[in-house]
Design an enzyme around this catalytic site. Structure first.
Site, PDB file in Angstrom:
ATOM      1  N   TYR A   1     -42.021  -5.889 -54.346  1.00 41.52           N
ATOM      2  CA  TYR A   1     -41.087  -5.946 -55.336  1.00 41.52           C
ATOM      3  C   TYR A   1     -41.665  -6.954 -56.421  1.00 41.52           C
ATOM      4  O   TYR A   1     -41.888  -8.082 -56.097  1.00 41.52           O
ATOM      5  CB  TYR A   1     -39.570  -6.456 -54.945  1.00 41.52           C
ATOM      6  CG  TYR A   1     -38.596  -6.623 -56.252  1.00 41.52           C
ATOM      7  CD1 TYR A   1     -38.391  -5.656 -56.894  1.00 41.52           C
ATOM      8  CD2 TYR A   1     -38.142  -7.724 -56.394  1.00 41.52           C
ATOM      9  CE1 TYR A   1     -37.756  -5.567 -57.971  1.00 41.52           C
ATOM     10  CE2 TYR A   1     -37.248  -7.901 -57.522  1.00 41.52           C
ATOM     11  CZ  TYR A   1     -36.961  -6.761 -58.308  1.00 41.52           C
ATOM     12  OH  TYR A   1     -36.144  -6.958 -59.194  1.00 41.52           O
TER      13      TYR A   1
ATOM     14  N   ASP B   1     -38.527  -8.710 -46.248  1.00 41.19           N
ATOM     15  CA  ASP B   1     -37.569  -7.938 -47.142  1.00 41.19           C
ATOM     16  C   ASP B   1     -37.298  -6.553 -46.679  1.00 41.19           C
ATOM     17  O   ASP B   1     -38.092  -5.539 -46.354  1.00 41.19           O
ATOM     18  CB  ASP B   1     -38.051  -7.821 -48.693  1.00 41.19           C
ATOM     19  CG  ASP B   1     -37.543  -7.152 -49.736  1.00 41.19           C
ATOM     20  OD1 ASP B   1     -36.376  -6.423 -49.170  1.00 41.19           O
ATOM     21  OD2 ASP B   1     -37.440  -7.253 -50.563  1.00 41.19           O
TER      22      ASP B   1
ATOM     23  N   ARG C   1     -17.868 -23.201 -52.934  1.00 36.55           N
ATOM     24  CA  ARG C   1     -19.337 -22.905 -53.426  1.00 36.55           C
ATOM     25  C   ARG C   1     -20.063 -22.303 -52.053  1.00 36.55           C
ATOM     26  O   ARG C   1     -20.800 -21.371 -52.442  1.00 36.55           O
ATOM     27  CB  ARG C   1     -20.238 -24.046 -54.044  1.00 36.55           C
ATOM     28  CG  ARG C   1     -21.534 -23.822 -54.528  1.00 36.55           C
ATOM     29  CD  ARG C   1     -22.393 -24.985 -55.073  1.00 36.55           C
ATOM     30  NE  ARG C   1     -21.829 -25.619 -56.214  1.00 36.55           N
ATOM     31  CZ  ARG C   1     -21.830 -27.066 -55.772  1.00 36.55           C
ATOM     32  NH1 ARG C   1     -22.254 -27.717 -54.505  1.00 36.55           N
ATOM     33  NH2 ARG C   1     -21.137 -27.836 -56.567  1.00 36.55           N
TER      34      ARG C   1
ATOM     35  N   LYS D   1     -28.665  -3.026 -53.167  1.00 38.59           N
ATOM     36  CA  LYS D   1     -29.009  -1.359 -52.798  1.00 38.59           C
ATOM     37  C   LYS D   1     -28.207  -0.976 -51.771  1.00 38.59           C
ATOM     38  O   LYS D   1     -27.182  -0.900 -52.080  1.00 38.59           O
ATOM     39  CB  LYS D   1     -30.389  -1.671 -52.495  1.00 38.59           C
ATOM     40  CG  LYS D   1     -31.407  -2.654 -53.332  1.00 38.59           C
ATOM     41  CD  LYS D   1     -31.353  -2.226 -54.951  1.00 38.59           C
ATOM     42  CE  LYS D   1     -32.259  -3.293 -55.720  1.00 38.59           C
ATOM     43  NZ  LYS D   1     -32.090  -3.490 -57.156  1.00 38.59           N
TER      44      LYS D   1
END
Ligand code: PLP
Length: 381
Positions: A104, A177, A52, A202
């Protein structure tokens, strides 16, 4: 022989020297196993128990990202949103957040709806307005300042060092960000930020074929350990194949970002003053808001993202997008191929985005081809 220090470009192009050990392959393998065998005494000699948050395919991209961002540690996530939301989940009910109005949109919506349901209080400030940030922080209550710079889709650049000072003055964390600038052009941790987030979907991956997110921390901290626990418990992790693909993309990050930035600047300059254009929004244009900050804060280019505001309003903008042939009409950004998007209709009601705005994600094609495509579409050819 003493080893000379090598540039980040060289280190990353060579994947920091990581290889596949069994056969000496120059590219590390893909490790799909979800679980690892224990020794008879119950120990795990390789330190891995379960995939995980321990898949070996995370190690190389995480290490490279920490080196690019000049951070202490990084984590991969299943998407940029998963990475960003994890930071907000690290807060507690009643904590206050300051974030920009233009950012965003899906994250802004999350903060206003689900974040509010979890008890997170938020103040959204005008981009580029430091006084508004100072006025918005509440000592003892503001725990997180969230920045996005350049801000999607108006590309106003905010001053990371100045936001970091304000965050520090009230004991809050500053998270940035850095999806659009990428660590090639801006390194927020060196300017005082605590955490950097990427939609690795991106530029970091760069080929529009992986959904991924990342967080990088300046230093190990209680808050970072809390984010680690959230990722491990929630399991918003990447699959090993996606992590491997992301790694492949990251090896060419420098060259892609440099080329996209060069192309975007050429387009911004070629379209400035065009008869069909109201305004070109690009951090590298001296006419744009925040230019003196972008000049100081960004180095090596101003990124591959720009927007144009088309004369004649929403329908005129839609018509221009409809006439483009090289720019594909699609959401997202940061791939090698150029994309165009009518942002207001994607963001929907309540968007701060002007209706005449087309967002361009500039790829690595030949700049003159892209300029011709845009001019033909603008002139109705
Ligand atoms: N941050 C920015 C600036 C973005 O453009 C996006 C996606 O478009 C995200 C975050 C969210 O990333 P993802 O789509 O990988 O969840």
């Amino acid at each position: 022989m003493t080893k000379k220090s090598i540039s980040p470009e060289t280190a990353i192009a060579q994947g920091m020297g990581w290889m596949e050990e069994s056969f000496k392959g120059v590219i590390p393998g893909i490790y799909p196993s979800t679980t690892y065998e224990r020794e008879i005494d119950g120990s795990y000699p390789n330190g891995r128990v379960y995939t995980r948050d321990q898949n070996p395919n995370y190690d190389q991209p995480q290490q490279i990202l920490s080196s690019l961002e000049k951070g202490a540690d990084s984590m991969l996530f299943s998407s940029g949103m998963a990475a960003a939301v994890t930071v907000f989940q690290g807060l507690k009910a009643g904590d206050h957040v300051v974030a920009p109005k233009v950012m965003y949109w899906a994250l802004r919506n999350w903060i206003m709806t689900l974040g509010a349901d979890y008890g997170i209080e938020a103040t959204f400030v005008e981009n580029g307005d430091l006084d508004a940030v100072k006025a918005a922080v509440i000592p003892g209550k503001t725990k997180l300042l969230w920045m996005e710079t350049p801000a999607n889709p108006t590309w106003v650049v905010d001053d990371i060092a100045a936001w970091a000072e304000i965050a520090k003055s009230v004991g809050a964390i500053l998270a940035v960000d850095n999806t659009v600038a990428t660590p090639i052009l801006t390194q927020p941790l060196t300017l005082g930020a605590d955490i950097v987030m990427h939609s690795a979907t991106k530029y970091l991956n760069g080929h529009s074929d992986v959904l991924a997110g990342t967080l990088t921390t300046r230093e190990d901290s209680e808050f970072w350990q809390r984010l680690r626990r959230i990722r491990n418990a929630g399991g918003a992790v990447l699959g090993p194949f996606e992590a491997w693909l992301l790694m492949r993309g990251m090896r060419t990050l420098h060259i892609r970002v440099e080329r996209a930035s060069e192309n975007a600047l050429k387009i911004a300059e070629a379209l400035s003053g065009h008869a069909q254009i109201e305004e070109v929004l690009y951090p590298g244009l001296s006419t744009c808001q925040g230019f003196e900050v972008s000049e100081r804060q960004m180095s090596g280019g101003f990124g591959g993202m720009l927007s144009i505001r088309v004369k004649g309003g929403e329908q005129a903008a839609m018509d221009v997008a409809g006439r483009l042939t090289l720019f594909k009409r699609a959401t997202s950004l940061g791939g090698v191929e150029s994309l165009v998007e009518h942002r207001a209709s994607i963001e929907g009601a309540g968007t701060p985005c002007p209706v005449d705005l087309l967002r361009l994600s500039v790829g690595i094609e030949t700049a003159s081809d892209l300029i011709d495509d845009l001019k033909d579409a603008l002139e109705g050819a």
